[in-house]
Enzyme design. Structure first.
Site, PDB file in Angstrom:
ATOM      1  N   CYS A  29      48.003 -33.409  10.793  1.00  8.34           N
ATOM      2  CA  CYS A  29      47.645 -32.262   9.955  1.00  8.34           C
ATOM      3  C   CYS A  29      48.270 -32.419   8.577  1.00  8.34           C
ATOM      4  O   CYS A  29      49.498 -32.547   8.461  1.00  8.34           O
ATOM      5  CB  CYS A  29      48.126 -30.975  10.607  1.00  8.34           C
ATOM      6  N   CYS A  38      51.022 -29.382   7.969  1.00  4.53           N
ATOM      7  CA  CYS A  38      52.322 -29.225   8.621  1.00  4.53           C
ATOM      8  C   CYS A  38      52.841 -30.500   9.282  1.00  4.53           C
ATOM      9  O   CYS A  38      53.982 -30.527   9.756  1.00  4.53           O
ATOM     10  CB  CYS A  38      52.265 -28.093   9.648  1.00  4.53           C
ATOM     11  N   CYS A  40      44.521 -27.576  14.056  1.00  2.22           N
ATOM     12  CA  CYS A  40      45.949 -27.822  14.239  1.00  2.22           C
ATOM     13  C   CYS A  40      46.520 -26.749  15.169  1.00  2.22           C
ATOM     14  O   CYS A  40      46.445 -25.557  14.852  1.00  2.22           O
ATOM     15  CB  CYS A  40      46.680 -27.788  12.897  1.00  2.22           C
ATOM     16  N   ASP A  68      45.671 -58.881   3.402  1.00  6.24           N
ATOM     17  CA  ASP A  68      46.200 -58.555   4.728  1.00  6.24           C
ATOM     18  C   ASP A  68      45.032 -58.201   5.651  1.00  6.24           C
ATOM     19  O   ASP A  68      44.337 -57.206   5.439  1.00  6.24           O
ATOM     20  CB  ASP A  68      47.158 -57.368   4.609  1.00  6.24           C
TER      21      ASP A  68
END
Length: 450
Positions: free
Chosen positions: A204, A207, A226, A357
């Site tokens: 999230c 948070c 969430c 990469d």
């Protein structure tokens, strides 16, 4: 009236363009690059020629969205300018103005590389800014995706209207901006999944807790919430539902407020429905008529290796760009819809534009290959062919189906192309950024020789 410096920079740029074309080059960026050496802020002056400017950015979907939007707008407007060649840094955005050199445009439609947004936005301010998604892409160039999001976020001016994919959780990071926001997304369909198969962020942005998903359309894009702070998808201003797939053509409904309209799209992959919806959203917002939008969406054909079909006498070859875990995984998923005999190839290089990469292939869902129907063989080609072969083997593909063609450079792929074309099966070829143009060039050559 243009200054002497402006005229000189445009003249030098256009001369460079003609020389480059005579030398067989695409010249989608070099004219702008040369012009900028004379006048570094030339784009600011050129952008004033556009009544409205629309910019698209994101990890996946920039080129398709820009090309489709250009096509749709040209159904209603005569003067539309775009960087359709795929060059999406400052010089690539400037080059179309150098080459075309009209005094006025109804729309300027540009794709801009995420990392180039701060530079490009110094010189132009879009009226509409489409943000498709942010996934891990070329980590050796940008670092983690949060760095890219912050670069884009901090470059946006308040007068720009944001068109945001409401199903992509990282775009919640733009909630704090005062800009007008328009949200678009896909409702659940029979093509949605209920598990995330790609190692992509499901944290999230508000948070930092792990998100829950009701369904996933691709990558980590879907219906999320969430459990901690109750953050969830924004309500969509434009949404797609009633999705069906008939002979490689999507049929779907777009809903906006109390209005519903039906469309068809000849591009496979749910991610292309998101791209199409972004385009439809802009077209509706600038008051284009439904019948024009529908006609242009439905007669669109792609020729730049984004789910492009190249037809041979005895087979179809599908060619698509894949450069990050989410994109490659969704392409493999899309291949599972095909019912015919098939051979699959991934051409992978690791030049700077590809990303040096290549460890990201371990995050892509190669295991989806096990779900392919009538799957005959997998070709590993390009300068990193052997890395791909190891990943395919660990995905569980039988060793006798894996064919490896290590390339000494980006051009060394002809044997692999010849062999996959010799198979009694349709071919599905995915390619990294530098591999795509060389692969397409060879396929077109083989097609013309047939």
């Amino acid at each position: 009236m243009s200054s002497f410096t402006t005229k000189l920079s445009k003249f030098i740029g256009k001369t460079t363009y003609h020389i480059a074309k005579k030398c067989g080059k695409n010249a989608t960026a070099i004219p702008g690059k040369v012009s900028l050496t004379v006048k570094s802020d030339l784009l600011a002056e050129m952008a004033k020629k556009c009544d409205k400017i629309i910019v698209t950015t994101g990890s996946n979907g920039k080129t398709t969205t820009t090309t489709l939007l250009n096509h749709v707008l040209k159904g209603g407007y005569e003067n539309v300018i775009s960087n359709l060649g795929g060059s999406n840094m400052l010089q690539g955005v400037l080059t179309p103005f150098i080459v075309d050199s009209k005094d006025h445009y109804d729309f300027g439609v540009f794709e801009v590389d995420e990392g180039s947004i701060p530079t490009v936005f110094k010189y132009l301010t879009p009226d509409y800014f489409i943000i498709t998604n942010f996934f891990r892409d070329q980590l050796d160039r940008y670092g983690e995706v949060e760095n890219t999001i912050k670069m884009v976020h901090d470059s946006i001016k308040p007068e720009t209207t944001l068109l945001l994919n409401r199903d992509e959780p990282s775009l919640l990071r733009f909630d704090d901006l005062p800009n007008k926001k328009i949200y678009y997304g896909l409702e659940e369909s029979k093509f949605s999944k209920h598990e995330i198969s790609v190692v992509e962020s499901i944290i999230c942005p508000k948070c930092g807790k792990t998100l829950d998903y009701e369904y996933v359309n691709y990558g980590n894009v879907g219906k999320f919430s969430c459990p901690n702070c109750k953050t969830e998808n924004h309500e969509a201003d434009y949404s797609i539902n009633n999705i069906d797939l008939d002979k490689n053509t999507y049929e779907f409904t777009v809903s906006n407020k109390n209005n519903s309209e039906d469309y068809k799209l000849n591009l496979r992959g749910l991610y292309n429905l998101y791209n199409a919806l972004g385009v439809i959203t802009v077209a509706k917002e600038v008051n284009m008529e439904y019948n024009i939008i529908k006609e242009r969406i439905e007669n669109f054909e792609y020729k730049l290796g984004r789910m492009e079909t190249i037809k041979f006498k005895d087979k179809d070859v599908t060619l698509v760009l894949c450069k990050n875990p989410v994109g490659l995984s969704e392409v493999f998923t899309t291949f599972t819809y095909d019912e015919e005999d098939k051979a699959v190839m991934y051409v992978m290089n690791s030049y700077a534009p590809d990303g040096v990469d290549v460890s990201w292939i371990w995050d892509a869902d190669f295991e989806e290959l096990l779900n392919l129907k009538k799957f005959k063989s997998f070709y590993c080609a390009g300068t990193r062919a052997e890395d791909v072969s190891v990943r395919v083997k660990y995905a569980g593909v039988e060793e006798d189906k894996i064919k490896v063609y290590p390339g000494k450079d980006r051009y060394d792929i002809e044997k692999a192309i010849e062999d996959i074309l010799a198979e009694n099966a349709n071919a599905f070829i995915a390619a990294s950024f530098t591999a795509l143009p060389e692969t397409r060039k060879l396929l077109i050559k083989k097609q013309s020789e047939e």
